[in-house]
Write an enzyme that holds these catalytic residues in place. Structure first.
Site, PDB file in Angstrom:
ATOM      1  N   ASP A  53       0.811  -1.220   0.000  1.00  0.00           N
ATOM      2  CA  ASP A  53       0.000   0.000   0.000  1.00  0.00           C
ATOM      3  C   ASP A  53       0.842   1.267   0.000  1.00  0.00           C
ATOM      4  OD1 ASP A  53       0.748  -0.951   2.550  1.00  0.00           O
ATOM      5  OD2 ASP A  53      -0.783   0.234   3.561  1.00  0.00           O
TER       6      ASP A  53
ATOM      7  N   HIS B  13       7.770   8.579   4.666  1.00  0.00           N
ATOM      8  CA  HIS B  13       6.465   9.210   4.879  1.00  0.00           C
ATOM      9  C   HIS B  13       6.498  10.713   4.605  1.00  0.00           C
ATOM     10  CE1 HIS B  13       4.242   5.875   7.303  1.00  0.00           C
ATOM     11  NE2 HIS B  13       5.241   5.353   6.620  1.00  0.00           N
TER      12      HIS B  13
ATOM     13  N   GLU C  54      -0.503  -2.317   5.226  1.00  0.00           N
ATOM     14  CA  GLU C  54       0.489  -2.271   6.306  1.00  0.00           C
ATOM     15  C   GLU C  54       0.421  -0.937   7.035  1.00  0.00           C
ATOM     16  OE1 GLU C  54       3.788  -1.322   8.597  1.00  0.00           O
ATOM     17  OE2 GLU C  54       3.520  -0.328   6.666  1.00  0.00           O
ATOM     18  N   GLU C  55       0.062   0.116   6.306  1.00  0.00           N
ATOM     19  CA  GLU C  55      -0.002   1.437   6.919  1.00  0.00           C
ATOM     20  C   GLU C  55      -1.263   1.637   7.759  1.00  0.00           C
ATOM     21  OE1 GLU C  55       2.462   3.263   6.897  1.00  0.00           O
ATOM     22  OE2 GLU C  55       3.658   2.776   5.134  1.00  0.00           O
TER      23      GLU C  55
ATOM     24  N   ARG D 276      19.289  -7.041  13.283  1.00  0.00           N
ATOM     25  CA  ARG D 276      19.507  -7.266  14.700  1.00  0.00           C
ATOM     26  C   ARG D 276      18.565  -8.380  15.146  1.00  0.00           C
ATOM     27  NH1 ARG D 276      19.971  -3.510  18.190  1.00  0.00           N
ATOM     28  NH2 ARG D 276      19.187  -4.615  20.008  1.00  0.00           N
TER      29      ARG D 276
END
Length: 426
Positions: free
Chosen positions: A95, A397, A161-162, A206
């Site tokens: 998206d 963003h 996802e947003e 990580r």
């Protein structure tokens, strides 16, 4: 596709990694073309209809059985090697965002969409276009290497996802709810995120908490309205709100063990009152909490109501805390064993000097919902051009967000090599 299979058949002496490198070189131009098309035609969360069609068309051209409409607009396909082995999940989010694009590119987005009832510009301002293109590329290579694989690969192209639109479900949480990790059952899942701040051809990793849990909240404070000239006749929700905002900040500064447990509390909105000489009856506060491990997250859930209710009582007001407010993401947690097992693959793919142990970030990612169910590894792939100073690199963003096409080839190779190596080791 026939040309790809023919090329592979002529390379029996090459190892898997060499074959992947060769094929990644051969399809790089296509991956860039896909990315440019997707960037020019972004769509908002749960509205990725054309994007899904574009993905599905490619997967079908590879001979895969494709499932569409998963979690509203998601696309899923399974590659079955025909031999026993693990099931590897590969995920890309699809998206865009309600952000106008400032970049002067031939493939600049001028798309529009509807967000919260308003007509808005739409842009792939977080790099999801590159994520799609990288996974489409990995799918093409893996299909071409089918005879050399053991097990299955599940390609998961995830919408929203947003965050799903208000009043709708969506994203990874809905995909899990609809059974995307089942039938066949995924054993491990891998995901990548392009970074506009990390150099092209680097990979950041990580173990443990890599991105924060996110828990939005709302506090409604109810007092007693009065004339601003006579505050003793009121129960002032504005002063109560001020006390509450400052006291809640001390949860992080005085209660969380910051050496081990990072946390953030941010107030994003205060609403209340209509004019200077009226003390209102009610004030609303809205904010977000970010934590990087379960201990800190559990503490915030205990401390928030304690602070809110205690301060409200001390000010003779009433308060109602809603937490989480409308959505909530778990910690994006990289499985320790999986991270350790895949580290040699990262080094062999990118080169030891390009594999960077990263700090966690307090942004959030709903890939975490997959990781709650199966071991997962989430990586950052560099997309910043080498001639751009990090301090000048545009953030995610934002209207100026930009990542170099060159960064995608490493992503394609990582997704492919992690799949192959996981299969070999399991």
């Amino acid at each position: 596709m026939k040309k790809l299979l023919l090329t592979l058949s002529l390379l029996p002496t090459l190892c898997f990694a060499d074959t992947v490198d060769l094929m990644a070189d051969k399809i790089e131009a296509k991956v860039i073309q896909w990315r440019h098309h997707l960037h020019e035609h972004p769509e908002l969360s749960n509205r990725e209809f054309k994007t899904a069609e574009y993905i599905a068309k490619h997967l079908k051209s590879l001979g895969l059985e494709v499932q569409t409409g998963v979690a509203v607009t998601g696309v899923v396909a399974v590659l079955d090697s025909g031999k026993p082995g693990p099931v590897v999940g590969l995920r890309a989010d699809i998206d865009g965002l309600p952000v106008p694009e400032n970049n002067d590119l031939p493939w600049k987005s001028t798309a529009r969409g509807e967000y919260n009832g308003k007509d808005v510009p739409v842009m792939h301002a977080c790099g999801h276009d590159t994520h799609i293109a990288m996974l489409m590329g990995a799918a093409e290579i893996l299909v071409g290497m089918k005879d050399q694989l053991r097990g299955k690969v599940k390609f998961i192209f995830q919408p929203a996802e947003e965050g799903a639109p208000s009043g709708e479900e969506g994203g990874a949480q809905l995909m899990v709810k609809e059974g995307v990790l089942k039938n066949p059952d995924v054993d491990a899942i891998f995901g990548l995120h392009i970074s506009s701040l990390a150099d092209v051809n680097t990979v950041l990793y990580r173990e443990g908490g890599v991105m924060a849990a996110v828990d939005p909240f709302k506090i409604v404070i109810k007092g007693k309205q009065a004339h601003g000239a006579y505050p003793w006749m009121s129960v002032d929700p504005i002063v109560t709100a001020a006390q509450m905002i400052m006291s809640i900040q001390t949860i992080v500064s005085r209660e969380v063990q910051l050496l081990d447990d990072a946390a953030v509390v941010t107030f994003g909105a205060i609403n209340g009152g209509v004019r200077s000489n009226i003390i209102p009856n009610e004030v609303e506060l809205v904010g977000t909490i970010r934590t990087l491990n379960k201990k800190a997250r559990d503490h915030m859930y205990e401390a928030m109501p304690r602070k809110v209710n205690g301060i409200a009582e001390s000010m003779r007001a009433e308060a109602e805390l809603t937490m989480p407010l409308d959505y909530s993401y778990p910690i994006t947690f990289n499985d320790h064993d999986l991270t350790s097992t895949m580290l040699p693959t990262l080094i062999n793919t990118a080169g030891e000097d390009k594999v960077i142990y990263s700090k966690p970030v307090t942004g959030a990612e709903d890939f975490s919902f997959f990781q709650e169910q199966v071991p997962g590894l989430y990586l950052w792939v560099g997309g910043k051009p080498l001639d751009v100073d990090p301090k000048d690199a545009p953030a995610h963003h934002t209207p100026d967000f930009y990542v170099d096409d060159e960064g995608m080839k490493l992503g394609v190779r990582l997704l492919t090599n992690m799949t192959i190596d996981y299969m070999k080791q399991h």
